[in-house]
Write a protein that holds these residues in place. Structure first.
Motif, PDB file in Angstrom:
ATOM      1  N   SER B 131       0.808  -1.110   0.051  1.00 59.85           N
ATOM      2  CA  SER B 131      -0.064  -0.001  -0.088  1.00 59.85           C
ATOM      3  C   SER B 131       0.801   1.320  -0.151  1.00 59.85           C
ATOM      4  CB  SER B 131      -0.885   0.115   1.350  1.00 59.85           C
ATOM      5  OG  SER B 131      -0.051   0.519   2.317  1.00 59.85           O
ATOM      6  N   MET B 132       2.048   1.053   0.415  1.00 61.75           N
ATOM      7  CA  MET B 132       3.165   2.292   0.350  1.00 61.75           C
ATOM      8  C   MET B 132       3.924   2.454  -0.699  1.00 61.75           C
ATOM      9  SD  MET B 132       4.922   2.331   4.080  1.00 61.75           S
ATOM     10  CE  MET B 132       4.935   0.724   4.730  1.00 61.75           C
ATOM     11  N   SER B 133       3.556   1.626  -1.728  1.00 66.61           N
ATOM     12  CA  SER B 133       4.405   1.465  -3.016  1.00 66.61           C
ATOM     13  C   SER B 133       4.207   2.787  -3.797  1.00 66.61           C
ATOM     14  CB  SER B 133       4.364   0.149  -3.720  1.00 66.61           C
ATOM     15  OG  SER B 133       3.064   0.233  -4.321  1.00 66.61           O
ATOM     16  N   GLY B 134       3.598   3.641  -3.426  1.00 65.75           N
ATOM     17  CA  GLY B 134       3.460   4.899  -4.290  1.00 65.75           C
ATOM     18  C   GLY B 134       3.940   5.752  -3.422  1.00 65.75           C
ATOM     19  N   ASN B 135       4.569   5.815  -2.414  1.00 70.24           N
ATOM     20  CA  ASN B 135       4.683   6.968  -1.476  1.00 70.24           C
ATOM     21  C   ASN B 135       6.204   6.738  -1.097  1.00 70.24           C
ATOM     22  OD1 ASN B 135       1.753   6.296  -0.810  1.00 70.24           O
ATOM     23  ND2 ASN B 135       2.046   8.533  -0.472  1.00 70.24           N
ATOM     24  N   LEU B 136       7.136   7.569  -1.443  1.00 66.89           N
ATOM     25  CA  LEU B 136       8.541   7.448  -1.248  1.00 66.89           C
ATOM     26  C   LEU B 136       8.799   8.060   0.175  1.00 66.89           C
ATOM     27  CD1 LEU B 136      10.441   8.388  -4.584  1.00 66.89           C
ATOM     28  CD2 LEU B 136      10.117   5.994  -3.498  1.00 66.89           C
ATOM     29  N   CYS B 137       9.773   7.490   0.907  1.00 68.44           N
ATOM     30  CA  CYS B 137      10.188   8.085   2.112  1.00 68.44           C
ATOM     31  C   CYS B 137      11.825   7.821   2.274  1.00 68.44           C
ATOM     32  CB  CYS B 137       9.457   7.330   3.312  1.00 68.44           C
ATOM     33  SG  CYS B 137      10.085   7.888   4.760  1.00 68.44           S
ATOM     34  N   ARG B 138      12.464   9.015   2.218  1.00 71.78           N
ATOM     35  CA  ARG B 138      13.892   8.795   2.129  1.00 71.78           C
ATOM     36  C   ARG B 138      14.435   8.858   3.740  1.00 71.78           C
ATOM     37  NH1 ARG B 138      14.941   6.411  -2.371  1.00 71.78           N
ATOM     38  NH2 ARG B 138      13.077   5.498  -1.300  1.00 71.78           N
ATOM     39  N   CYS B 139      13.699   8.797   4.750  1.00 70.09           N
ATOM     40  CA  CYS B 139      14.053   9.015   6.087  1.00 70.09           C
ATOM     41  C   CYS B 139      14.048   7.580   6.762  1.00 70.09           C
ATOM     42  CB  CYS B 139      13.559  10.002   6.861  1.00 70.09           C
ATOM     43  SG  CYS B 139      13.397  11.634   6.409  1.00 70.09           S
ATOM     44  N   THR B 140      12.774   6.947   6.876  1.00 70.49           N
ATOM     45  CA  THR B 140      12.726   5.936   7.858  1.00 70.49           C
ATOM     46  C   THR B 140      12.980   4.554   7.408  1.00 70.49           C
ATOM     47  OG1 THR B 140      10.347   5.515   7.022  1.00 70.49           O
ATOM     48  CG2 THR B 140      10.536   7.362   8.569  1.00 70.49           C
ATOM     49  N   GLY B 141      12.949   4.302   6.107  1.00 72.29           N
ATOM     50  CA  GLY B 141      13.419   3.084   5.814  1.00 72.29           C
ATOM     51  C   GLY B 141      12.035   2.416   5.656  1.00 72.29           C
ATOM     52  N   TYR B 142      10.868   2.854   5.986  1.00 66.52           N
ATOM     53  CA  TYR B 142       9.602   2.496   5.990  1.00 66.52           C
ATOM     54  C   TYR B 142       9.103   1.494   6.937  1.00 66.52           C
ATOM     55  CZ  TYR B 142       9.990   3.985   1.184  1.00 66.52           C
ATOM     56  OH  TYR B 142      10.354   4.726   0.039  1.00 66.52           O
ATOM     57  N   VAL B 143      10.092   0.977   7.957  1.00 67.21           N
ATOM     58  CA  VAL B 143       9.586  -0.064   8.799  1.00 67.21           C
ATOM     59  C   VAL B 143       8.681   0.614  10.045  1.00 67.21           C
ATOM     60  CG1 VAL B 143      10.689  -1.434  10.652  1.00 67.21           C
ATOM     61  CG2 VAL B 143      11.679  -1.518   8.607  1.00 67.21           C
ATOM     62  N   LYS B 144       9.098   1.774  10.496  1.00 68.21           N
ATOM     63  CA  LYS B 144       8.311   2.475  11.561  1.00 68.21           C
ATOM     64  C   LYS B 144       7.055   3.008  10.883  1.00 68.21           C
ATOM     65  CE  LYS B 144      11.883   3.558  14.575  1.00 68.21           C
ATOM     66  NZ  LYS B 144      12.795   4.344  15.342  1.00 68.21           N
ATOM     67  N   ILE B 145       6.790   3.289   9.608  1.00 70.47           N
ATOM     68  CA  ILE B 145       5.422   3.689   9.136  1.00 70.47           C
ATOM     69  C   ILE B 145       4.750   2.367   9.157  1.00 70.47           C
ATOM     70  CG2 ILE B 145       4.460   4.502   6.907  1.00 70.47           C
ATOM     71  CD1 ILE B 145       7.143   6.034   6.378  1.00 70.47           C
ATOM     72  N   ALA B 146       5.064   1.464   8.593  1.00 72.93           N
ATOM     73  CA  ALA B 146       4.573  -0.042   8.417  1.00 72.93           C
ATOM     74  C   ALA B 146       4.060  -0.336   9.871  1.00 72.93           C
ATOM     75  CB  ALA B 146       5.287  -0.948   7.746  1.00 72.93           C
ATOM     76  N   ASN B 147       5.044  -0.088  10.951  1.00 75.77           N
ATOM     77  CA  ASN B 147       4.635  -0.574  12.337  1.00 75.77           C
ATOM     78  C   ASN B 147       3.327   0.221  12.719  1.00 75.77           C
ATOM     79  OD1 ASN B 147       6.864  -2.229  12.181  1.00 75.77           O
ATOM     80  ND2 ASN B 147       7.869  -0.944  13.549  1.00 75.77           N
ATOM     81  N   ALA B 148       3.380   1.475  12.348  1.00 78.65           N
ATOM     82  CA  ALA B 148       2.148   2.438  12.897  1.00 78.65           C
ATOM     83  C   ALA B 148       0.913   2.162  12.155  1.00 78.65           C
ATOM     84  CB  ALA B 148       2.678   3.832  12.424  1.00 78.65           C
ATOM     85  N   ILE B 149       1.083   1.696  10.884  1.00 76.60           N
ATOM     86  CA  ILE B 149      -0.259   1.174  10.224  1.00 76.60           C
ATOM     87  C   ILE B 149      -0.849  -0.215  10.765  1.00 76.60           C
ATOM     88  CG2 ILE B 149      -1.213   0.515   7.911  1.00 76.60           C
ATOM     89  CD1 ILE B 149       0.957   2.344   6.625  1.00 76.60           C
ATOM     90  N   GLU B 150       0.303  -1.017  11.025  1.00 73.17           N
ATOM     91  CA  GLU B 150      -0.257  -2.444  11.721  1.00 73.17           C
ATOM     92  C   GLU B 150      -0.694  -2.010  12.914  1.00 73.17           C
ATOM     93  OE1 GLU B 150       3.310  -4.908  11.925  1.00 73.17           O
ATOM     94  OE2 GLU B 150       2.001  -6.253  10.766  1.00 73.17           O
ATOM     95  N   LYS B 151      -0.294  -1.098  13.778  1.00 74.55           N
ATOM     96  CA  LYS B 151      -0.828  -0.824  15.028  1.00 74.55           C
ATOM     97  C   LYS B 151      -2.373  -0.558  15.179  1.00 74.55           C
ATOM     98  CE  LYS B 151       0.206   1.586  19.332  1.00 74.55           C
ATOM     99  NZ  LYS B 151       1.042   2.711  19.897  1.00 74.55           N
ATOM    100  N   VAL B 152      -2.627   0.388  14.210  1.00 74.15           N
ATOM    101  CA  VAL B 152      -4.064   0.663  13.870  1.00 74.15           C
ATOM    102  C   VAL B 152      -4.644  -0.375  13.276  1.00 74.15           C
ATOM    103  CG1 VAL B 152      -5.658   2.455  12.788  1.00 74.15           C
ATOM    104  CG2 VAL B 152      -3.220   3.154  13.467  1.00 74.15           C
ATOM    105  N   ALA B 153      -4.402  -1.208  12.205  1.00 72.13           N
ATOM    106  CA  ALA B 153      -5.006  -2.432  11.900  1.00 72.13           C
ATOM    107  C   ALA B 153      -5.394  -3.209  12.932  1.00 72.13           C
ATOM    108  CB  ALA B 153      -4.135  -3.129  10.916  1.00 72.13           C
TER     109      ALA B 153
END
Lengths: 287, 157
Positions: B131-153
């Motif tokens: 779901s994040m494949s159309g959003n580039l992040c150059r800082c986080t490495g995506y892991v914490k973003i995925a963790n946040a989404i997973e937490k809500v899920a």
């Protein structure tokens, strides 16, 4: 961006009148390719005609064994269509690999074809299905084999006053299968370095190929079929040696270029690899 | 020739009727005409996803949409997700999980995550990554973003 008038016709006929009155027009649907070109002033149309909600271009349906896919159907809609998931899974796979979710939500199959990028993902898949493209104008409709639509990068045989109406292809029979594979520089949001699709029809009792189509993208100035490789499959079972032979014919007969995404030599090798993978996958679906 | 045209649409649950130039990109219209500067302009070519908004329930790159194309549609920008007094659960999770560093991709990331969870309240980790494949992040490495989404899920039943 240059200045233009924005028109959103409600009927196809209205679109034709706008095109007739304003020869310097461009068609927009999802805008995912056109907007980039307009931003850079590579397209400076005086009138932008939005066809994204014309009913005639929005349908996905099946009629007597033929799948009819409206030009303004988005990649996301292709991926979600039960009909296409059932009868054109390789197209669903190709559409699912286009751009990003955001691009797939807006980008359309007609746009992917009309933009005529040699690297477009849906084109080899549709060519493997034996698709025809239907063009409509005020004078009527005409259809042609999809591979005959392209002239070169960004260039097609579409005439002024014509729009892409639909793409049509036959539902696969139990003896037929299609497979699509793409290689990009990353797994998401990558323009294809090479893409390939294979169609196989087999005689189930003898387990030999009776019909084949091999289509590749990003290996020439336009998406191509490799007829020499297709012919080499007819009458044969898909042995390891046969797969290698066909892959070599593909590698040897294409004329890719060096560009920002890859090099000609690498593309020749990868075209062979993807040919092997799609052939094996299509064959496995059948035997 | 460059005449403004009137468009009507639903923006962050409010009816809007406004005049806009036909060659205005949705991103410029939102930021410069309507002062909604939460939506960010990154690449301007549909690669980075910083300009992601939701149009009729689906994410779109607002740099690739003409403002007149949202006539009659429903548009949600990051300003419509939550506000300082009442954050969306995704916004709170992004804060709690440290999913924001420079913050430039965050509005787009949040809206992509919002449409994911609206369509699929219990996504797998793989579905979250896709779901994040159309959003580039150059800082986080995506892991914490995925963790946040997973937490809500995971809080969704």
């Amino acid at each position: 961006m240059s200045q233009f008038i924005y028109k959103k016709p409600k009927q196809l006929q209205e679109a034709f009148s706008i095109m007739k009155e304003n020869p310097a027009y461009s068609i927009i649907a999802g805008g995912t390719d056109l907007m980039v070109k307009m931003k850079d002033n590579r397209i400076t149309a005086k009138v932008i005609i939005d066809v994204s909600e014309l009913n005639d271009l929005r349908e996905i349906k099946e009629k007597q064994g033929t799948i009819y896919l409206g030009a303004a159907v988005t990649h996301t809609e292709i991926c979600k269509s039960e009909l296409l998931r059932g009868f054109a899974p390789a197209l669903v796979h190709a559409s699912g690999l286009v751009g990003s979710p955001q691009i797939r939500n807006r980008g359309t199959v007609g746009g992917n074809i009309g933009n005529a990028s040699p690297a477009a993902d849906t084109i080899p898949a549709l060519m493997a299905y034996g698709a025809e493209i239907v063009l409509a104008s005020a004078e009527g409709v005409r259809s042609l084999a999809l591979e005959d639509f392209f002239v070169g990068p960004g260039r097609t045989v579409i005439s002024p006053g014509e729009v892409i109406l639909s793409i049509e292809f036959n539902k696969l029979q139990a003896t037929q299968a299609v497979s699509f594979e793409k290689l990009g520089k990353r797994k998401a949001l990558a323009i294809s370095v090479v893409n390939a699709a294979a169609f196989l029809e087999i005689d189930k009792t003898k387990a030999v190929v009776t019909k084949a189509r091999l289509a590749l993208g990003s290996v020439a100035a336009k998406p191509i079929r490799v007829s020499a490789a297709e012919e080499a499959l007819i009458g044969y079972s898909l042995s390891d040696d046969k797969i290698k032979e066909v892959a070599k014919i593909v590698s040897d007969s294409i004329t890719p270029i060096d560009d920002v995404r890859s090099e000609a030599l690498y593309r020749k090798r990868i075209a062979g690899v993807l040919t092997q993978r799609t052939l094996i996958d299509a064959w496995k679906q059948l035997v | 020739m460059e005449e403004k045209m009137k468009i009507k649409f639903l923006l962050n649950k409010k009816n809007i009727e406004v005049e806009v130039l036909p060659n205005r990109r949705l991103i410029d219209f939102l930021r410069d005409d309507l002062d909604l500067i939460g939506t960010k302009l990154g690449c301007g070519e549909g690669d980075c996803g910083a300009c992601t908004v939701i149009i009729n329930g689906k994410t779109a790159n607002s740099c690739l949409v003409l403002a007149p194309q949202v006539d009659g549609k429903e548009v949600i920008t990051i300003e419509g997700l939550g506000d300082y007094d009442k954050l969306d659960s995704l916004q709170q999770a992004f804060i709690d999980e440290g999913a924001v560093q420079c913050g430039f991709c965050t509005p787009g990331m949040l809206l992509s995550a919002k449409t994911l969870l609206d369509e699929n309240p219990k996504p797998s980790r793989e579905e979250i990554m896709r779901s994040m494949s159309g959003n580039l992040c150059r800082c986080t490495g995506y892991v914490k973003i995925a963790n946040a989404i997973e937490k809500v899920a995971n809080a969704n039943n």
